[in-house]
Design a protein around this motif. Structure first.
Motif, PDB file in Angstrom:
ATOM      1  N   PHE A 140      -7.628  43.428 -16.018  1.00 39.03           N
ATOM      2  CA  PHE A 140      -8.007  43.094 -15.202  1.00 39.03           C
ATOM      3  C   PHE A 140      -9.404  43.720 -14.482  1.00 39.03           C
ATOM      4  CE2 PHE A 140      -4.446  41.304 -14.388  1.00 39.03           C
ATOM      5  CZ  PHE A 140      -4.128  39.680 -14.840  1.00 39.03           C
ATOM      6  N   ASN A 141     -10.493  43.802 -15.147  1.00 39.05           N
ATOM      7  CA  ASN A 141     -10.921  45.110 -15.104  1.00 39.05           C
ATOM      8  C   ASN A 141     -12.069  45.373 -13.987  1.00 39.05           C
ATOM      9  OD1 ASN A 141     -12.760  47.287 -16.057  1.00 39.05           O
ATOM     10  ND2 ASN A 141     -14.264  46.085 -17.662  1.00 39.05           N
ATOM     11  N   LYS A 142     -12.182  46.268 -13.692  1.00 34.62           N
ATOM     12  CA  LYS A 142     -12.717  47.226 -11.581  1.00 34.62           C
ATOM     13  C   LYS A 142     -14.515  47.217 -12.416  1.00 34.62           C
ATOM     14  CE  LYS A 142     -12.141  52.523 -13.342  1.00 34.62           C
ATOM     15  NZ  LYS A 142     -11.673  53.017 -12.795  1.00 34.62           N
ATOM     16  N   TRP A 143     -14.746  47.021 -13.792  1.00 37.58           N
ATOM     17  CA  TRP A 143     -16.011  46.869 -13.623  1.00 37.58           C
ATOM     18  C   TRP A 143     -16.711  45.692 -14.458  1.00 37.58           C
ATOM     19  CZ3 TRP A 143     -14.284  52.288 -16.851  1.00 37.58           C
ATOM     20  CH2 TRP A 143     -14.791  52.627 -15.624  1.00 37.58           C
ATOM     21  N   GLU A 144     -17.624  45.234 -14.921  1.00 36.77           N
ATOM     22  CA  GLU A 144     -17.902  44.487 -15.805  1.00 36.77           C
ATOM     23  C   GLU A 144     -17.588  44.518 -16.827  1.00 36.77           C
ATOM     24  OE1 GLU A 144     -22.228  43.969 -15.453  1.00 36.77           O
ATOM     25  OE2 GLU A 144     -22.362  42.207 -14.479  1.00 36.77           O
ATOM     26  N   ASN A 145     -17.326  43.876 -17.917  1.00 42.81           N
ATOM     27  CA  ASN A 145     -16.598  43.769 -18.993  1.00 42.81           C
ATOM     28  C   ASN A 145     -17.989  44.117 -20.024  1.00 42.81           C
ATOM     29  OD1 ASN A 145     -13.862  43.103 -18.675  1.00 42.81           O
ATOM     30  ND2 ASN A 145     -14.477  40.931 -18.862  1.00 42.81           N
ATOM     31  N   SER A 146     -18.164  45.387 -20.231  1.00 40.17           N
ATOM     32  CA  SER A 146     -18.852  46.322 -21.276  1.00 40.17           C
ATOM     33  C   SER A 146     -18.444  47.577 -20.980  1.00 40.17           C
ATOM     34  CB  SER A 146     -20.412  45.967 -20.759  1.00 40.17           C
ATOM     35  OG  SER A 146     -20.196  47.278 -19.627  1.00 40.17           O
ATOM     36  N   VAL A 147     -18.663  47.921 -22.526  1.00 37.85           N
ATOM     37  CA  VAL A 147     -18.207  49.224 -23.244  1.00 37.85           C
ATOM     38  C   VAL A 147     -18.856  50.691 -22.774  1.00 37.85           C
ATOM     39  CG1 VAL A 147     -19.082  51.410 -24.265  1.00 37.85           C
ATOM     40  CG2 VAL A 147     -19.260  48.987 -25.568  1.00 37.85           C
ATOM     41  N   LYS A 148     -17.753  51.514 -20.916  1.00 36.58           N
ATOM     42  CA  LYS A 148     -17.836  51.911 -20.475  1.00 36.58           C
ATOM     43  C   LYS A 148     -16.463  52.878 -20.249  1.00 36.58           C
ATOM     44  CE  LYS A 148     -19.127  52.365 -15.564  1.00 36.58           C
ATOM     45  NZ  LYS A 148     -19.729  51.443 -14.498  1.00 36.58           N
ATOM     46  N   GLY A 149     -16.337  54.240 -20.212  1.00 34.08           N
ATOM     47  CA  GLY A 149     -15.721  54.776 -19.570  1.00 34.08           C
ATOM     48  C   GLY A 149     -14.891  54.589 -20.931  1.00 34.08           C
ATOM     49  N   ASN A 150     -13.392  54.633 -20.778  1.00 30.51           N
ATOM     50  CA  ASN A 150     -12.823  55.218 -22.341  1.00 30.51           C
ATOM     51  C   ASN A 150     -13.087  53.278 -22.549  1.00 30.51           C
ATOM     52  OD1 ASN A 150     -11.611  57.021 -21.822  1.00 30.51           O
ATOM     53  ND2 ASN A 150     -10.172  56.572 -20.290  1.00 30.51           N
ATOM     54  N   ASP A 151     -13.650  52.428 -22.405  1.00 35.81           N
ATOM     55  CA  ASP A 151     -13.254  50.969 -23.225  1.00 35.81           C
ATOM     56  C   ASP A 151     -14.941  51.340 -24.061  1.00 35.81           C
ATOM     57  OD1 ASP A 151     -11.285  50.623 -21.596  1.00 35.81           O
ATOM     58  OD2 ASP A 151     -12.742  48.961 -19.864  1.00 35.81           O
ATOM     59  N   THR A 152     -14.256  52.291 -25.416  1.00 39.21           N
ATOM     60  CA  THR A 152     -15.110  52.822 -26.031  1.00 39.21           C
ATOM     61  C   THR A 152     -15.871  51.146 -27.180  1.00 39.21           C
ATOM     62  OG1 THR A 152     -13.523  52.966 -27.673  1.00 39.21           O
ATOM     63  CG2 THR A 152     -14.745  54.984 -26.643  1.00 39.21           C
ATOM     64  N   ILE A 153     -15.267  50.252 -26.961  1.00 40.72           N
ATOM     65  CA  ILE A 153     -14.924  48.838 -27.866  1.00 40.72           C
ATOM     66  C   ILE A 153     -15.215  47.638 -27.342  1.00 40.72           C
ATOM     67  CG2 ILE A 153     -14.834  47.392 -30.002  1.00 40.72           C
ATOM     68  CD1 ILE A 153     -13.747  50.090 -31.321  1.00 40.72           C
TER      69      ILE A 153
END
Length: 276
Positions: A140-153
């Motif tokens: 459950f993301n603390k941001w919008e679901n987009s490329v950011k931080g360690n979420d590189t893809i």
């Protein structure tokens, strides 16, 4: 079907304000948001909700830690939650302990300072887990679901009955996981010199030479059991995953790991970090 697991420790940070431990208000707020937005613990899909309290090892903190423990007991007095207390040896031993004390096929893991902001379709999500064995973890993301931080893809997929996004990361942030692969990840998250090598090849967040020296001195020379940014579950598992992506490509590595974000692209945030 679902074991809610909370882990807490005595952390009287100024950023928590009036709800900081030894008050029980911080974890009370977290538990309340889970029960109101995710699942009520009296539900027929929940079994054995528990809190692992990592009590202080330092002698001068034991009195304050005991006050916090009693305040936790007061918070959960009229609930289905059990409190388990152990010496603070870090998150990995706490999670290993909790996983041995529970048995449901899915785990909901939440540390003590998170609040859910949106309603989670928990029964639909568990049904998706049941029908798709390659899904091992939904965060459950603390941001919008987009490329950011360690979420590189971040790739939205329409393959399931609810919106999900494939993601190239593992995080301790609130999540639901399939017990068996999750237990393997935790059990195999001990750091090593190979982990240092893998870190140097990460696309983001690799160790600097200064950090490598600090790690070597504290972990291998001074023998400290907890060394920040080295022995943490999150960084070790995420670094292994990113190494697999580098070797195999995202599709093949992700098919093995099975990590997702709840919701479609740009949905969220679904949780917030209290005090941050």
């Amino acid at each position: 079907m679902l074991n809610p697991i909370f882990v807490t420790h005595y952390s009287p940070r100024a950023e928590y304000g009036d709800i900081a431990p030894p008050s029980g208000s911080l974890i009370e707020k977290t538990i309340s948001s889970v029960q109101s937005q995710v699942v009520d613990f009296s539900s027929d899909i929940v079994t054995d909700p528990l809190i692992v309290y990592n009590k202080p090892k330092d002698g001068h903190l034991q009195e304050e830690g005991a006050v916090y423990e009693q305040n936790i007991r007061d918070v959960i007095e009229d609930t289905e939650i059990e409190l388990h207390t152990k010496l603070n040896e870090g998150l990995r031993p706490a999670l290993q302990y909790a996983l041995k004390k529970t048995s449901a096929p899915y785990v909901l893991f939440v540390e003590h300072d998170w609040e859910f902001l949106q309603n989670i379709e928990i029964r639909s999500l568990l049904e998706v887990f049941e029908n798709n064995t390659r899904i091992n973890y939904v965060r459950f993301n603390k941001w919008e679901n987009s490329v950011k931080g360690n979420d590189t893809i971040v790739e939205e997929t329409a393959s399931y009955d609810i919106p999900l996004c494939k993601v190239s990361s593992f995080s301790n942030n609130p999540h639901i996981a399939r017990r068996d692969p999750y237990t393997d990840w935790i059990e195999n998250s001990e750091p090593s010199l190979r982990h240092v090598y893998r870190s140097l090849r990460r696309p983001r967040g690799s160790y600097s030479l200064q950090q490598i020296w600090r790690i070597f001195k504290n972990y291998y020379v001074l023998g400290k059991s907890q060394v920040k940014l080295f022995d943490g579950i999150e960084y070790v598992v995420d670094t292994k995953f990113k190494n697999e992506i580098r070797r195999l490509g995202f599709e093949q590595a992700h098919s093995r790991m099975g990590t997702y974000l709840y919701g479609g692209k740009m949905s969220g945030p679904h949780v917030r970090h209290l005090g941050r």
